[in-house]
Enzyme design. Structure first.
Site, PDB file in Angstrom:
ATOM      1  N   ASP A  12       6.624  -2.500  -9.327  1.00 12.29           N
ATOM      2  CA  ASP A  12       6.390  -1.083  -9.031  1.00 12.29           C
ATOM      3  C   ASP A  12       5.391  -0.448  -9.991  1.00 12.29           C
ATOM      4  O   ASP A  12       5.435   0.754 -10.243  1.00 12.29           O
ATOM      5  CB  ASP A  12       7.708  -0.280  -9.059  1.00 12.29           C
ATOM      6  CG  ASP A  12       8.779  -0.884  -8.177  1.00 12.29           C
ATOM      7  OD1 ASP A  12       8.493  -1.119  -6.993  1.00 12.29           O
ATOM      8  OD2 ASP A  12       9.889  -1.150  -8.678  1.00 12.29           O
ATOM      9  N   GLY A  14       2.184  -0.180  -9.459  1.00 10.79           N
ATOM     10  CA  GLY A  14       1.077   0.443  -8.742  1.00 10.79           C
ATOM     11  C   GLY A  14      -0.050  -0.523  -8.449  1.00 10.79           C
ATOM     12  O   GLY A  14      -1.220  -0.135  -8.387  1.00 10.79           O
ATOM     13  N   LYS A  15       0.303  -1.788  -8.240  1.00 13.62           N
ATOM     14  CA  LYS A  15      -0.716  -2.822  -7.964  1.00 13.62           C
ATOM     15  C   LYS A  15      -1.496  -2.514  -6.699  1.00 13.62           C
ATOM     16  O   LYS A  15      -2.693  -2.777  -6.617  1.00 13.62           O
ATOM     17  CB  LYS A  15      -0.033  -4.194  -7.827  1.00 13.62           C
ATOM     18  CG  LYS A  15       0.677  -4.663  -9.071  1.00 13.62           C
ATOM     19  CD  LYS A  15       1.334  -6.015  -8.864  1.00 13.62           C
ATOM     20  CE  LYS A  15       2.511  -5.975  -7.913  1.00 13.62           C
ATOM     21  NZ  LYS A  15       3.655  -5.183  -8.416  1.00 13.62           N
ATOM     22  N   LYS A  17      -2.586   0.187  -5.330  1.00 15.03           N
ATOM     23  CA  LYS A  17      -3.700   1.130  -5.449  1.00 15.03           C
ATOM     24  C   LYS A  17      -4.941   0.448  -5.999  1.00 15.03           C
ATOM     25  O   LYS A  17      -6.054   0.648  -5.491  1.00 15.03           O
ATOM     26  CB  LYS A  17      -3.287   2.300  -6.342  1.00 15.03           C
ATOM     27  CG  LYS A  17      -4.318   3.401  -6.455  1.00 15.03           C
ATOM     28  CD  LYS A  17      -3.725   4.554  -7.247  1.00 15.03           C
ATOM     29  CE  LYS A  17      -4.740   5.619  -7.531  1.00 15.03           C
ATOM     30  NZ  LYS A  17      -4.161   6.724  -8.314  1.00 15.03           N
ATOM     31  N   HIS A  40       4.285  -1.367  -0.958  1.00 12.84           N
ATOM     32  CA  HIS A  40       3.489  -0.265  -1.474  1.00 12.84           C
ATOM     33  C   HIS A  40       2.780   0.408  -0.311  1.00 12.84           C
ATOM     34  O   HIS A  40       2.687  -0.147   0.789  1.00 12.84           O
ATOM     35  CB  HIS A  40       2.476  -0.743  -2.515  1.00 12.84           C
ATOM     36  CG  HIS A  40       1.516  -1.774  -1.998  1.00 12.84           C
ATOM     37  ND1 HIS A  40       1.738  -3.117  -2.122  1.00 12.84           N
ATOM     38  CD2 HIS A  40       0.334  -1.646  -1.351  1.00 12.84           C
ATOM     39  CE1 HIS A  40       0.732  -3.783  -1.576  1.00 12.84           C
ATOM     40  NE2 HIS A  40      -0.128  -2.913  -1.108  1.00 12.84           N
ATOM     41  N   ARG A 144      14.685 -28.966  -0.461  1.00 14.19           N
ATOM     42  CA  ARG A 144      13.949 -29.782   0.512  1.00 14.19           C
ATOM     43  C   ARG A 144      14.571 -29.767   1.905  1.00 14.19           C
ATOM     44  O   ARG A 144      14.393 -30.700   2.685  1.00 14.19           O
ATOM     45  CB  ARG A 144      13.790 -31.229   0.011  1.00 14.19           C
ATOM     46  CG  ARG A 144      13.115 -31.336  -1.337  1.00 14.19           C
ATOM     47  CD  ARG A 144      12.948 -32.762  -1.809  1.00 14.19           C
ATOM     48  NE  ARG A 144      14.213 -33.467  -1.916  1.00 14.19           N
ATOM     49  CZ  ARG A 144      15.063 -33.350  -2.930  1.00 14.19           C
ATOM     50  NH1 ARG A 144      14.797 -32.529  -3.927  1.00 14.19           N
ATOM     51  NH2 ARG A 144      16.185 -34.040  -2.952  1.00 14.19           N
ATOM     52  N   ASN A 226       5.625  -8.519  -6.898  1.00 15.22           N
ATOM     53  CA  ASN A 226       6.617  -8.347  -7.962  1.00 15.22           C
ATOM     54  C   ASN A 226       5.913  -8.252  -9.318  1.00 15.22           C
ATOM     55  O   ASN A 226       4.907  -7.576  -9.422  1.00 15.22           O
ATOM     56  CB  ASN A 226       7.659  -9.463  -7.913  1.00 15.22           C
ATOM     57  CG  ASN A 226       8.303  -9.609  -6.543  1.00 15.22           C
ATOM     58  OD1 ASN A 226       8.181 -10.644  -5.892  1.00 15.22           O
ATOM     59  ND2 ASN A 226       8.989  -8.581  -6.095  1.00 15.22           N
ATOM     60  N   ARG A 307      14.730   4.153  -9.291  1.00 18.23           N
ATOM     61  CA  ARG A 307      14.331   3.217 -10.342  1.00 18.23           C
ATOM     62  C   ARG A 307      14.842   3.704 -11.696  1.00 18.23           C
ATOM     63  O   ARG A 307      14.806   4.896 -11.984  1.00 18.23           O
ATOM     64  CB  ARG A 307      12.809   3.080 -10.376  1.00 18.23           C
ATOM     65  CG  ARG A 307      12.227   2.502  -9.089  1.00 18.23           C
ATOM     66  CD  ARG A 307      10.707   2.452  -9.121  1.00 18.23           C
ATOM     67  NE  ARG A 307      10.179   2.045  -7.821  1.00 18.23           N
ATOM     68  CZ  ARG A 307       9.117   2.591  -7.240  1.00 18.23           C
ATOM     69  NH1 ARG A 307       8.460   3.571  -7.840  1.00 18.23           N
ATOM     70  NH2 ARG A 307       8.704   2.156  -6.070  1.00 18.23           N
ATOM     71  N   LEU A 334      -0.400   7.671 -15.748  1.00 13.98           N
ATOM     72  CA  LEU A 334      -0.489   8.299 -17.070  1.00 13.98           C
ATOM     73  C   LEU A 334      -0.114   9.781 -16.992  1.00 13.98           C
ATOM     74  O   LEU A 334       0.457  10.337 -17.936  1.00 13.98           O
ATOM     75  CB  LEU A 334      -1.910   8.135 -17.634  1.00 13.98           C
ATOM     76  CG  LEU A 334      -2.125   8.626 -19.070  1.00 13.98           C
ATOM     77  CD1 LEU A 334      -1.335   7.771 -20.059  1.00 13.98           C
ATOM     78  CD2 LEU A 334      -3.608   8.610 -19.430  1.00 13.98           C
ATOM     79  N   GLY A 417      -3.006  10.105 -11.104  1.00 13.69           N
ATOM     80  CA  GLY A 417      -2.396  10.797  -9.978  1.00 13.69           C
ATOM     81  C   GLY A 417      -2.254   9.854  -8.805  1.00 13.69           C
ATOM     82  O   GLY A 417      -2.771   8.731  -8.831  1.00 13.69           O
TER      83      GLY A 417
END
EC number: 6.3.4.4
Length: 428
Positions: A12, A14-15, A17, A40, A144, A226, A307, A334, A417
């Site tokens: 979580d 923010g990958k 974006k 996302h 297997r 993840n 979260r 940020l 943002g």
């Protein structure tokens, strides 16, 4: 060459974006591991697209997309996600490929996932799984006995009978373990007989696909799922996912060698969050945690769960950096720290009064660590309208500089943002 986007904490970060921004200039976007247990949202021309299993590169009409061999695929969810995207005007079937070697998630995997979690909950040892069947599918893969995409779509006359035999073996093994649970396996088999025709046009040999793209010098972006602290080997085991979520999972999930990797972008939330159970040394069970949760809108896309929130943990990030070898970082959210007069950062762990040299592998030790904090001054002003890194408040830049110096990795992007254009690029 391949550029890779990886989560550096517990997910979580923010990958999506960053992937969305980088997708503007790529030829191939690939998913290498995981399933529809993460998610996302990407906004394009005012339309929201929710991604769980499918690559985010689908929003770029010039980009080919691959669901790699390391991904586990719940076929009904695959088509449901594709349908939702197409209904919003994004036509992408001819740009979406699925590895023939990827394993299949069945409904009984999801049922047994929930049954297993219920068992663990009774003993107060719940993992906090999403219930999507990811763990049970990787379990059958490791033993297997799993079923792969090619078993389903093979057009050989004998293939369907072989598929049914494999399927029933899995069902019977689950019945031996959990008894006769409410599950119509005949109905699921009937669905998959239809799916085999519908899925077949998407299926490719992913090794051939990737290496052709590499040979043609295509721009390739690998979208990690993840995050490192949920990695099956290096995360806070057993409170992890069931796949390799670090750089190693990129190589094994796509069948590419290390020399093809150019940049490894680590995505770092400006504070720390975690969903589900498991240790969280810098968690703030107080007004700080509540503020981070409320201002950061910290609710999961896939589960809707709140979260857990806490201060940035540089011990975790140092460990994550050692394993993944980030070439640069993207600090996200940020702006969530805008109102804090002081900001704390975890810089070391002590156990029994002694500072630890490395991240503890034992959860008993991790649960008993004392976090050593560095207190930094906040900037106490709104940064969401700022468009250049140079215009950030001095204390915000000092916060970022402290992270860079501690980790020895440059920060390349800063999220200020939720909007797509709220991403400041910093020269490195």
């Amino acid at each position: 060459m391949c550029d890779v986007v990886l989560g550096s904490q517990w997910g979580d970060e923010g990958k999506g974006k960053l992937v969305d921004i980088l997708c503007d200039d790529i030829d191939v976007c690939a998913r290498c591991a995981g399933g529809n247990n993460a998610g996302h949202t990407i906004v394009v021309d005012g339309k929201k697209f929710d991604f769980h299993m499918l690559p985010s590169g689908l929003v770029n009409p010039k980009c080919q997309n691959l669901v790699g061999s390391g991904v586990v695929i719940h076929v009904p969810s695959f088509f449901e996600e594709l349908k939702n995207i197409e209904e919003k005007g994004l036509h992408c079937r001819d740009r979406l490929k699925v590895s023939s070697r990827a394993h299949l998630v069945f409904d009984f995997h999801q049922r047994t996932d929930k049954l297993k979690e219920a068992e663990l909950s009774e003993n107060k040892k719940s993992i906090g799984t999403t219930g999507k069947g990811i763990g049970p599918t990787y379990s059958t893969k490791a033993s297997r006995s799993g079923i792969r995409v090619h078993h389903l779509v093979n057009s050989n006359p004998e293939a369907w009978n072989e598929f049914k035999t494999r399927y029933m073996r899995l069902v019977e093994s689950r019945q031996k373990r959990y008894g006769e649970f409410d599950y119509d396996y005949e109905a699921e088999l009937a669905k998959y007989e239809k799916y085999r025709e519908e899925l077949r046009p998407f299926v490719v040999d992913s090794v051939e696909f990737m290496h052709e793209a590499i040979a043609q010098k295509k721009k390739i972006l690998v979208e990690g799922a993840n995050a490192l602290m949920l990695d099956i080997d290096f995360g806070t085991y057993p409170y992890v996912t069931s796949s390799s979520t670090g750089i190693g999972g990129v190589l094994t999930g796509l069948g590419i060698p290390p020399k093809t990797i150019r940049n490894i972008y680590g995505v770092v939330k400006a504070y720390t969050t975690r969903v589900g159970e498991g240790p969280f040394p810098t968690e703030q069970l107080n007004s700080v945690g509540e503020t981070l949760q409320d201002v950061g809108a910290e609710y999961g896309v896939t589960t809707g769960r709140k979260r857990r929130c806490g201060w940035l943990d540089l011990v975790v990030l140092k460990y994550s950096t050692l394993i993944n070898g980030y070439t640069s970082l993207n600090i996200t959210k940020l702006d969530v720290l805008d109102k804090f007069k002081e900001i704390q950062v975890g810089i070391a762990y002590k156990l029994n009064g002694k500072e630890l040299k490395s991240f503890p592998e034992d959860l008993i030790d991790l649960g008993n660590v004392e976090v050593v904090y560095k207190t930094l001054p906040g900037w106490e002003q709104d940064i969401t309208k700022i468009k250049k890194y140079e215009d950030l408040p001095e204390n915000a830049k000092n916060y970022l500089k402290y992270i860079e110096d501690f980790l020895g990795v440059p920060i390349q992007w800063v999220g200020t943002g939720p909007a797509r254009d709220s991403m400041l690029e910093k020269k490195i």
